[in-house]
Scaffold this motif. Structure first.
Motif, PDB file in Angstrom:
ATOM      1  N   SER A  74      32.338  41.274  46.496  1.00 14.24           N
ATOM      2  CA  SER A  74      32.128  42.138  45.339  1.00 14.24           C
ATOM      3  C   SER A  74      32.609  43.564  45.574  1.00 14.24           C
ATOM      4  O   SER A  74      33.210  44.172  44.682  1.00 14.24           O
ATOM      5  CB  SER A  74      30.650  42.149  44.946  1.00 14.24           C
ATOM      6  OG  SER A  74      30.223  40.855  44.602  1.00 14.24           O
ATOM      7  N   ALA A  75      32.357  44.115  46.747  1.00 13.70           N
ATOM      8  CA  ALA A  75      32.731  45.508  47.009  1.00 13.70           C
ATOM      9  C   ALA A  75      34.239  45.695  46.935  1.00 13.70           C
ATOM     10  O   ALA A  75      34.720  46.632  46.288  1.00 13.70           O
ATOM     11  CB  ALA A  75      32.194  45.963  48.361  1.00 13.70           C
ATOM     12  N   ARG A  78      35.352  45.255  43.352  1.00 19.75           N
ATOM     13  CA  ARG A  78      34.984  46.449  42.584  1.00 19.75           C
ATOM     14  C   ARG A  78      35.977  47.568  42.849  1.00 19.75           C
ATOM     15  O   ARG A  78      36.433  48.246  41.910  1.00 19.75           O
ATOM     16  CB  ARG A  78      33.573  46.882  42.964  1.00 19.75           C
ATOM     17  CG  ARG A  78      33.063  48.072  42.173  1.00 19.75           C
ATOM     18  CD  ARG A  78      31.746  48.592  42.728  1.00 19.75           C
ATOM     19  NE  ARG A  78      31.950  49.046  44.101  1.00 19.75           N
ATOM     20  CZ  ARG A  78      31.238  48.629  45.150  1.00 19.75           C
ATOM     21  NH1 ARG A  78      30.270  47.760  45.021  1.00 19.75           N
ATOM     22  NH2 ARG A  78      31.491  49.104  46.357  1.00 19.75           N
ATOM     23  N   ASP A  79      36.353  47.781  44.103  1.00 23.14           N
ATOM     24  CA  ASP A  79      37.322  48.830  44.432  1.00 23.14           C
ATOM     25  C   ASP A  79      38.669  48.559  43.762  1.00 23.14           C
ATOM     26  O   ASP A  79      39.326  49.483  43.269  1.00 23.14           O
ATOM     27  CB  ASP A  79      37.508  48.939  45.948  1.00 23.14           C
ATOM     28  CG  ASP A  79      36.271  49.467  46.659  1.00 23.14           C
ATOM     29  OD1 ASP A  79      35.361  50.011  45.987  1.00 23.14           O
ATOM     30  OD2 ASP A  79      36.207  49.313  47.900  1.00 23.14           O
ATOM     31  N   ASP A  82      38.271  49.278  40.013  1.00 22.39           N
ATOM     32  CA  ASP A  82      38.233  50.722  39.784  1.00 22.39           C
ATOM     33  C   ASP A  82      39.623  51.340  39.935  1.00 22.39           C
ATOM     34  O   ASP A  82      39.997  52.237  39.172  1.00 22.39           O
ATOM     35  CB  ASP A  82      37.249  51.394  40.737  1.00 22.39           C
ATOM     36  CG  ASP A  82      35.794  51.088  40.401  1.00 22.39           C
ATOM     37  OD1 ASP A  82      35.514  50.572  39.303  1.00 22.39           O
ATOM     38  OD2 ASP A  82      34.934  51.377  41.270  1.00 22.39           O
ATOM     39  N   SER A 115      34.076  46.729  35.968  1.00 24.25           N
ATOM     40  CA  SER A 115      33.653  47.775  36.902  1.00 24.25           C
ATOM     41  C   SER A 115      32.148  48.013  36.805  1.00 24.25           C
ATOM     42  O   SER A 115      31.449  48.042  37.826  1.00 24.25           O
ATOM     43  CB  SER A 115      34.415  49.070  36.610  1.00 24.25           C
ATOM     44  OG  SER A 115      33.937  50.106  37.437  1.00 24.25           O
ATOM     45  N   ARG A 116      31.657  48.169  35.591  1.00 19.60           N
ATOM     46  CA  ARG A 116      30.210  48.409  35.410  1.00 19.60           C
ATOM     47  C   ARG A 116      29.407  47.233  35.947  1.00 19.60           C
ATOM     48  O   ARG A 116      28.400  47.420  36.645  1.00 19.60           O
ATOM     49  CB  ARG A 116      29.908  48.621  33.928  1.00 19.60           C
ATOM     50  CG  ARG A 116      28.451  48.958  33.665  1.00 19.60           C
ATOM     51  CD  ARG A 116      28.202  49.339  32.234  1.00 19.60           C
ATOM     52  NE  ARG A 116      29.429  49.200  31.465  1.00 19.60           N
ATOM     53  CZ  ARG A 116      29.515  49.088  30.157  1.00 19.60           C
ATOM     54  NH1 ARG A 116      28.447  49.137  29.435  1.00 19.60           N
ATOM     55  NH2 ARG A 116      30.658  48.941  29.543  1.00 19.60           N
ATOM     56  N   HIS A 119      29.479  47.245  39.738  1.00 18.90           N
ATOM     57  CA  HIS A 119      28.693  48.359  40.288  1.00 18.90           C
ATOM     58  C   HIS A 119      27.198  48.092  40.184  1.00 18.90           C
ATOM     59  O   HIS A 119      26.436  48.498  41.069  1.00 18.90           O
ATOM     60  CB  HIS A 119      29.044  49.675  39.589  1.00 18.90           C
ATOM     61  CG  HIS A 119      30.264  50.329  40.135  1.00 18.90           C
ATOM     62  ND1 HIS A 119      30.251  51.142  41.241  1.00 18.90           N
ATOM     63  CD2 HIS A 119      31.561  50.276  39.729  1.00 18.90           C
ATOM     64  CE1 HIS A 119      31.478  51.562  41.500  1.00 18.90           C
ATOM     65  NE2 HIS A 119      32.288  51.054  40.596  1.00 18.90           N
ATOM     66  N   THR A 120      26.765  47.444  39.126  1.00 20.05           N
ATOM     67  CA  THR A 120      25.330  47.203  38.921  1.00 20.05           C
ATOM     68  C   THR A 120      24.856  45.889  39.532  1.00 20.05           C
ATOM     69  O   THR A 120      23.654  45.632  39.573  1.00 20.05           O
ATOM     70  CB  THR A 120      24.982  47.186  37.419  1.00 20.05           C
ATOM     71  OG1 THR A 120      25.675  46.100  36.784  1.00 20.05           O
ATOM     72  CG2 THR A 120      25.344  48.509  36.754  1.00 20.05           C
TER      73      THR A 120
END
Length: 133
Positions: A74-75, A78-79, A82, A115-116, A119-120
């Motif tokens: 996920s990280a 996500r990057d 973004d 992205s949201r 992040h959540t």
């Protein structure tokens, strides 16, 4: 796996194509199914079908596949998302000139939602290797 609403037939076909011990690798967006409001907000929502991880593992098992390895990515996902949002935002005028405002607007809206959610923790991106039993 994200684009497939009806995952069981796909997983059965994949398992059927493998010899015993054969492996299948995929990524899966895990989380609860999208709500009506999320489906309305997501461009091309008919291609967005997250699934809870325990349910996906059960579907794999029902198809004759056993999880051998999994990792939460996920990280890094996500990057990447973004970075795409930033690049698409910066290039919006040129992209809109070439393709029109609607495509770039949809592209940005979808990536901003991802992205949201990433992040959540609403959505997680998990890599899985499963083996035919």
């Amino acid at each position: 796996m994200l684009a497939f609403r009806d995952k069981p037939p796909l997983l059965r076909e994949i398992a059927g194509a493998l010899d015993p011990g054969g492996r299948f690798a995929c990524t899966v967006e895990v989380g609860d199914p999208l709500t009506a409001a999320e489906r309305t907000a997501m461009p091309d929502a008919d291609t967005v079908w997250p699934i809870p991880l325990p349910q996906f593992v059960e579907l794999l098992a029902a198809a004759g596949l056993r999880v051998r390895w999994q990792r939460d990515n996920s990280a890094s996902h996500r990057d990447t998302v973004d970075g795409l949002v930033a690049a698409f935002s910066a290039g919006r005028p040129a992209i809109a000139a070439a393709l029109g405002e609607r495509p770039i607007g949809s592209l940005l809206a979808g990536h901003r939602l991802w992205s949201r959610w990433l992040h959540t923790g609403r959505i997680r991106k998990v890599a899985i290797v499963a083996e035919r039993v």
